[in-house]
Motif scaffolding. Structure first.
Motif, mmCIF file in Angstrom:
data_model
loop_
_atom_site.group_PDB
_atom_site.id
_atom_site.type_symbol
_atom_site.label_atom_id
_atom_site.label_comp_id
_atom_site.label_asym_id
_atom_site.label_seq_id
_atom_site.Cartn_x
_atom_site.Cartn_y
_atom_site.Cartn_z
ATOM 1 N N ASN A 33 0.820 -1.207 0.000
ATOM 2 C CA ASN A 33 0.000 0.000 0.000
ATOM 3 C C ASN A 33 0.856 1.260 0.000
ATOM 4 O OD1 ASN A 33 -2.656 1.290 0.195
ATOM 5 N ND2 ASN A 33 -1.951 1.925 2.213
ATOM 6 N N CYS A 34 1.808 1.333 0.941
ATOM 7 C CA CYS A 34 2.579 2.568 1.082
ATOM 8 C C CYS A 34 4.051 2.383 0.735
ATOM 9 C CB CYS A 34 2.437 3.114 2.506
ATOM 10 S SG CYS A 34 3.130 2.067 3.781
ATOM 11 N N GLY A 35 4.515 1.138 0.564
ATOM 12 C CA GLY A 35 5.892 0.913 0.167
ATOM 13 C C GLY A 35 6.901 0.955 1.286
ATOM 14 N N GLU A 36 6.442 1.090 2.507
ATOM 15 C CA GLU A 36 7.344 1.110 3.649
ATOM 16 C C GLU A 36 7.910 -0.295 3.894
ATOM 17 O OE1 GLU A 36 8.369 3.369 6.344
ATOM 18 O OE2 GLU A 36 8.042 4.780 4.701
ATOM 19 N N PRO A 37 9.178 -0.422 4.307
ATOM 20 C CA PRO A 37 9.706 -1.746 4.659
ATOM 21 C C PRO A 37 8.988 -2.295 5.879
ATOM 22 C CG PRO A 37 11.287 -0.036 5.202
ATOM 23 C CD PRO A 37 10.198 0.626 4.425
#
Ligand SMILES: [Zn+2]
Length: 61
Positions: A33-37
């Motif tokens: 969704n947001c690409g955060e690790p």
């Protein structure tokens, strides 16, 4: 119970502890969704989504 043959020295224990602390698993997965690790098989801490659906309400303050 096994009994240690010899006492482990303070230095030996500290060397082993330091070696264990050096190992930090990296986040290989990113949130879709947001690409955060994020950690695998865990809810994203940034947006609270898991497997494409919202699981947690993230409060922004
Ligand atoms: Zn996310």
């Amino acid at each position: 119970m096994a009994v240690p043959y010899g006492r482990k020295s303070r230095t030996r224990s500290r060397i082993q502890r330091a070696a264990n602390m050096r190992y930090i698993p990296k986040a290989h997965n990113t949130c879709s969704n947001c690409g955060e690790p994020k950690a695998a098989h865990h809810i994203c801490g940034k947006c609270g989504q898991y497997a494409g659906r919202s699981v947690l309400e993230i409060q922004s303050n």
